[in-house]
Motif scaffolding. Sequence first.
Motif, mmCIF file in Angstrom:
data_model
loop_
_atom_site.group_PDB
_atom_site.id
_atom_site.type_symbol
_atom_site.label_atom_id
_atom_site.label_comp_id
_atom_site.label_asym_id
_atom_site.label_seq_id
_atom_site.Cartn_x
_atom_site.Cartn_y
_atom_site.Cartn_z
ATOM 1 N N THR A 160 0.811 -1.220 0.000
ATOM 2 C CA THR A 160 0.000 0.000 0.000
ATOM 3 C C THR A 160 0.844 1.269 0.000
ATOM 4 O O THR A 160 0.304 2.362 -0.161
ATOM 5 C CB THR A 160 -0.944 0.014 1.212
ATOM 6 O OG1 THR A 160 -0.182 -0.192 2.413
ATOM 7 C CG2 THR A 160 -1.978 -1.101 1.087
ATOM 8 N N SER A 279 -3.945 3.980 -1.993
ATOM 9 C CA SER A 279 -4.290 2.572 -1.816
ATOM 10 C C SER A 279 -5.314 2.317 -0.723
ATOM 11 O O SER A 279 -5.862 1.216 -0.645
ATOM 12 C CB SER A 279 -3.019 1.771 -1.475
ATOM 13 O OG SER A 279 -2.076 1.835 -2.504
ATOM 14 N N PHE A 283 -7.540 -1.034 -0.433
ATOM 15 C CA PHE A 283 -7.124 -2.045 0.538
ATOM 16 C C PHE A 283 -8.291 -2.412 1.458
ATOM 17 O O PHE A 283 -8.511 -3.600 1.746
ATOM 18 C CB PHE A 283 -5.942 -1.556 1.369
ATOM 19 C CG PHE A 283 -5.512 -2.538 2.418
ATOM 20 C CD1 PHE A 283 -4.869 -3.713 2.071
ATOM 21 C CD2 PHE A 283 -5.779 -2.302 3.763
ATOM 22 C CE1 PHE A 283 -4.488 -4.634 3.043
ATOM 23 C CE2 PHE A 283 -5.414 -3.211 4.737
ATOM 24 C CZ PHE A 283 -4.763 -4.378 4.372
ATOM 25 N N GLU A 296 -1.056 -5.355 5.124
ATOM 26 C CA GLU A 296 -0.478 -4.401 4.184
ATOM 27 C C GLU A 296 0.960 -4.111 4.573
ATOM 28 O O GLU A 296 1.369 -4.300 5.717
ATOM 29 C CB GLU A 296 -1.296 -3.105 4.147
ATOM 30 C CG GLU A 296 -1.389 -2.393 5.471
ATOM 31 C CD GLU A 296 -2.266 -1.152 5.386
ATOM 32 O OE1 GLU A 296 -2.072 -0.355 4.453
ATOM 33 O OE2 GLU A 296 -3.132 -0.973 6.270
ATOM 34 N N GLY A 305 3.053 0.777 -10.479
ATOM 35 C CA GLY A 305 1.987 1.367 -9.684
ATOM 36 C C GLY A 305 2.341 2.745 -9.157
ATOM 37 O O GLY A 305 1.440 3.555 -8.889
ATOM 38 N N ALA A 309 -0.394 5.797 -9.342
ATOM 39 C CA ALA A 309 -0.729 6.526 -8.120
ATOM 40 C C ALA A 309 -0.322 7.987 -8.235
ATOM 41 O O ALA A 309 -1.016 8.878 -7.724
ATOM 42 C CB ALA A 309 -0.052 5.876 -6.920
ATOM 43 N N THR A 315 -4.799 2.969 -6.624
ATOM 44 C CA THR A 315 -3.889 1.907 -7.040
ATOM 45 C C THR A 315 -3.629 0.969 -5.881
ATOM 46 O O THR A 315 -3.294 1.412 -4.782
ATOM 47 C CB THR A 315 -2.549 2.499 -7.527
ATOM 48 O OG1 THR A 315 -2.791 3.376 -8.642
ATOM 49 C CG2 THR A 315 -1.578 1.412 -7.943
ATOM 50 N N LEU A 316 -3.774 -0.337 -6.129
ATOM 51 C CA LEU A 316 -3.444 -1.342 -5.129
ATOM 52 C C LEU A 316 -2.418 -2.298 -5.729
ATOM 53 O O LEU A 316 -2.630 -2.857 -6.809
ATOM 54 C CB LEU A 316 -4.695 -2.115 -4.698
ATOM 55 C CG LEU A 316 -4.520 -3.086 -3.520
ATOM 56 C CD1 LEU A 316 -4.012 -2.359 -2.272
ATOM 57 C CD2 LEU A 316 -5.842 -3.791 -3.204
ATOM 58 N N ASP A 317 -1.316 -2.479 -5.018
ATOM 59 C CA ASP A 317 -0.160 -3.210 -5.531
ATOM 60 C C ASP A 317 0.063 -4.478 -4.709
ATOM 61 O O ASP A 317 -0.490 -4.644 -3.625
ATOM 62 C CB ASP A 317 1.068 -2.302 -5.456
ATOM 63 C CG ASP A 317 2.158 -2.671 -6.439
ATOM 64 O OD1 ASP A 317 2.211 -3.835 -6.862
ATOM 65 O OD2 ASP A 317 2.975 -1.790 -6.763
ATOM 66 N N GLN A 372 -10.394 7.781 -3.122
ATOM 67 C CA GLN A 372 -9.193 7.812 -2.322
ATOM 68 C C GLN A 372 -9.411 8.456 -0.961
ATOM 69 O O GLN A 372 -8.554 8.362 -0.104
ATOM 70 C CB GLN A 372 -8.095 8.603 -3.049
ATOM 71 C CG GLN A 372 -7.476 7.820 -4.189
ATOM 72 C CD GLN A 372 -6.346 8.587 -4.794
ATOM 73 O OE1 GLN A 372 -6.562 9.477 -5.606
ATOM 74 N NE2 GLN A 372 -5.143 8.283 -4.422
#
Length: 373
Positions: A160, A279, A283, A296, A305, A309, A315-317, A372
């Motif tokens: 995150t 994130s 998340f 996380e 990512g 972002a 964005t979630l990685d 977000q």
Amino acid sequence: MIDDIKTLVLCESPSEDHDAVARSAEVVAGVGRRLLDAEPERLVTDGCTHLRWRFGDGPPRVLLLGHHDTVWPLGSLRTHPFEVRDGVLRGPGCFDMKAGVVMALHAVAALPDRTGVSILITGDEEIGSPLSRPLIEEEARSCDAVFVLEASADGGALKTRRKGVSRYWIEVEGRAAHAGLEPEKGVNAGIEVAHQILAVAALADPDRGTTVVPTALTAGTTTNTVPATASVAVDARVWDAAEQDRVDRAVRSLRPVLAGSRIHIAGGINRPPLDGKASSDLFKLAVSLSPDPLTEAAVGGASDGNFTAGLGVPTLDGLGAVGGGAHADHEHVLVAELPRRTALLIALTKTVLAQGSSSATTNTPGESGAGQR
């Protein structure tokens, strides 16, 4: 999935070898064609081959992002053969990130409606994505979410936060002279680069998590000659944009110490930090959808990512394989986690698509995208 990962791993794809990357792209395209019943676009930028699948007529709303290049040189399979033993899959590039590519393809294949989904698999991530960055940013701008199929952090944690990365090359010009007869007539580029190494290393700030590391170093030509040239590469990693700017200004303001020497500085900011705000909501959504506990992590490594972002796109990685040993001899994937993580990716994609379009199309760098806050 194991068979498809094997197919990708057996086609070696070091980033710097564009022919190898092109061969790998065709292998990935073949797996995707079978699973998705759709031909990808082949996007070639300065000889490097990337693949994109888009579903639906409108702009993409969910981007599944990955890469098929690896750090492993050709011939690595001879010393690191593909194998599956006791629930552990091994092979060069399996964890970072050919298993993630396969997961993305299987996840989209399982969707009842793929409209609004895009899959982008690039070929130069391991060297900083110099050729694919415009493609990544173009594909992400309209999206409500970007899911990055990079491998997980330790214990399967989603990523995150990521540090931003800057890369620099400091080249020094001195003057050659005979090291035994008249060294005083030379200007020692090796000594000058040593001064510069100490200067850049002093820019690190452990309290802020900032690392500035001199890495690859060269100097001189023969053992009895005052070095006329020298160079050093610098890797800088930071948690926030202000700190990245501070380091960038300081590196660019470096000046020679020895009279008669000159320095040239190349490079700069490569990837902005992936801030936790990009994130956080995704998340929380992942936690709500997962039947298993999720954790996380904040990591020093960067990914594509960071680019998405940086545009303000949620964005979630780290949604890819669970395992370990990226870039190392013990690189591996835990087989039992493959279906669980792929099921989570399917659920995330379906949920975001069902939520309706956001204002992501108006995102600009530095702003927060919808979802977000």
